[in-house]
Design a protein around this motif. Sequence first.
Motif, PDB file in Angstrom:
ATOM      1  N   GLU A   1       0.813  -1.362  -0.145  1.00 27.65           N
ATOM      2  CA  GLU A   1      -0.078   0.144  -0.089  1.00 27.65           C
ATOM      3  C   GLU A   1       0.984   1.352  -0.042  1.00 27.65           C
ATOM      4  OE1 GLU A   1      -3.534   1.888  -0.355  1.00 27.65           O
ATOM      5  OE2 GLU A   1      -3.628  -0.167   0.120  1.00 27.65           O
ATOM      6  N   SER A   2       0.442   1.987  -0.862  1.00 33.74           N
ATOM      7  CA  SER A   2       1.206   3.588  -0.786  1.00 33.74           C
ATOM      8  C   SER A   2       0.048   4.457  -0.958  1.00 33.74           C
ATOM      9  CB  SER A   2       1.953   3.487  -1.831  1.00 33.74           C
ATOM     10  OG  SER A   2       1.546   3.456  -3.145  1.00 33.74           O
ATOM     11  N   LYS A   3       0.372   5.660  -0.297  1.00 38.69           N
ATOM     12  CA  LYS A   3      -0.297   6.839  -0.173  1.00 38.69           C
ATOM     13  C   LYS A   3      -0.648   7.672  -1.270  1.00 38.69           C
ATOM     14  CE  LYS A   3      -1.459  10.882   2.818  1.00 38.69           C
ATOM     15  NZ  LYS A   3      -2.328  11.563   1.783  1.00 38.69           N
ATOM     16  N   PHE A   4      -1.709   7.758  -2.026  1.00 38.84           N
ATOM     17  CA  PHE A   4      -1.802   8.615  -3.303  1.00 38.84           C
ATOM     18  C   PHE A   4      -1.152  10.052  -2.792  1.00 38.84           C
ATOM     19  CE2 PHE A   4      -4.212  11.687  -5.869  1.00 38.84           C
ATOM     20  CZ  PHE A   4      -3.747  11.264  -7.069  1.00 38.84           C
ATOM     21  N   THR A   5      -0.383  10.545  -3.909  1.00 38.24           N
ATOM     22  CA  THR A   5       0.273  11.883  -3.853  1.00 38.24           C
ATOM     23  C   THR A   5      -0.590  12.867  -4.747  1.00 38.24           C
ATOM     24  OG1 THR A   5       2.041  11.133  -3.098  1.00 38.24           O
ATOM     25  CG2 THR A   5       2.207  13.177  -3.676  1.00 38.24           C
ATOM     26  N   GLU A   6      -1.161  13.955  -4.554  1.00 37.48           N
ATOM     27  CA  GLU A   6      -1.973  14.722  -5.357  1.00 37.48           C
ATOM     28  C   GLU A   6      -1.030  15.910  -6.006  1.00 37.48           C
ATOM     29  OE1 GLU A   6      -3.878  15.458  -7.944  1.00 37.48           O
ATOM     30  OE2 GLU A   6      -5.777  15.020  -6.610  1.00 37.48           O
ATOM     31  N   ASN A   7      -1.223  16.159  -7.048  1.00 32.39           N
ATOM     32  CA  ASN A   7      -0.754  17.589  -7.493  1.00 32.39           C
ATOM     33  C   ASN A   7      -1.820  18.531  -7.456  1.00 32.39           C
ATOM     34  OD1 ASN A   7       0.407  19.386  -9.365  1.00 32.39           O
ATOM     35  ND2 ASN A   7       0.742  18.333 -10.833  1.00 32.39           N
ATOM     36  N   SER A   8      -1.371  19.320  -6.260  1.00 37.25           N
ATOM     37  CA  SER A   8      -2.414  20.596  -6.385  1.00 37.25           C
ATOM     38  C   SER A   8      -1.931  21.985  -6.898  1.00 37.25           C
ATOM     39  CB  SER A   8      -2.394  20.596  -4.652  1.00 37.25           C
ATOM     40  OG  SER A   8      -1.099  20.677  -4.077  1.00 37.25           O
ATOM     41  N   ASN A   9      -1.155  21.790  -7.797  1.00 37.18           N
ATOM     42  CA  ASN A   9      -0.776  23.178  -8.565  1.00 37.18           C
ATOM     43  C   ASN A   9      -1.630  23.765  -9.127  1.00 37.18           C
ATOM     44  OD1 ASN A   9       2.059  22.666  -7.845  1.00 37.18           O
ATOM     45  ND2 ASN A   9       2.931  21.521  -9.915  1.00 37.18           N
TER      46      ASN A   9
END
Length: 154
Positions: A141-149
């Motif tokens: 399992e890995s945490k989703f990393t969002e691109n909030s640019n």
Amino acid sequence: MEQKKPIKRHKAMQPLSREHHQGLLLSWKIRTGISKGVSAERIKTYLNWFYATHLVPHFRTEEKLIFPILGNDHELVKRAIAQHRRLERLFNTSTDLDRTISLIEEELEAHIRFEERILFNKIQTVANEQQFETIAKLHPESKFTENSNDVFWE
């Protein structure tokens, strides 16, 4: 309307299903962006990031770790790999962006539904515990990393 039962996913395959959920959210983000009149260029910038950061590794994991359980000559695996290639071509297209983005939205969602409802269910029926342990070890399992640019869908 008939209520569908949730699919019971083996614990080792749950991280891949959660990644599929992010893909479905991507389709929703595209639809939302289009409905808000967001420029195709802005949406495509996000798509380029999502593809490189999330989809390429996801496709490789499926192709190297999950699909071989059924065998690369299995009709369902051939179908999934063909869909991966089609999606890769779409994500790498930089012309006719309005049409390309709409196709990505439709085809990505259909592909994920196919994998979740048909392919993964089939794989779960033939995989053994050792294969599930290998999946869990090599794809935790890995945490989703969002691109909030540029959260164009908000």
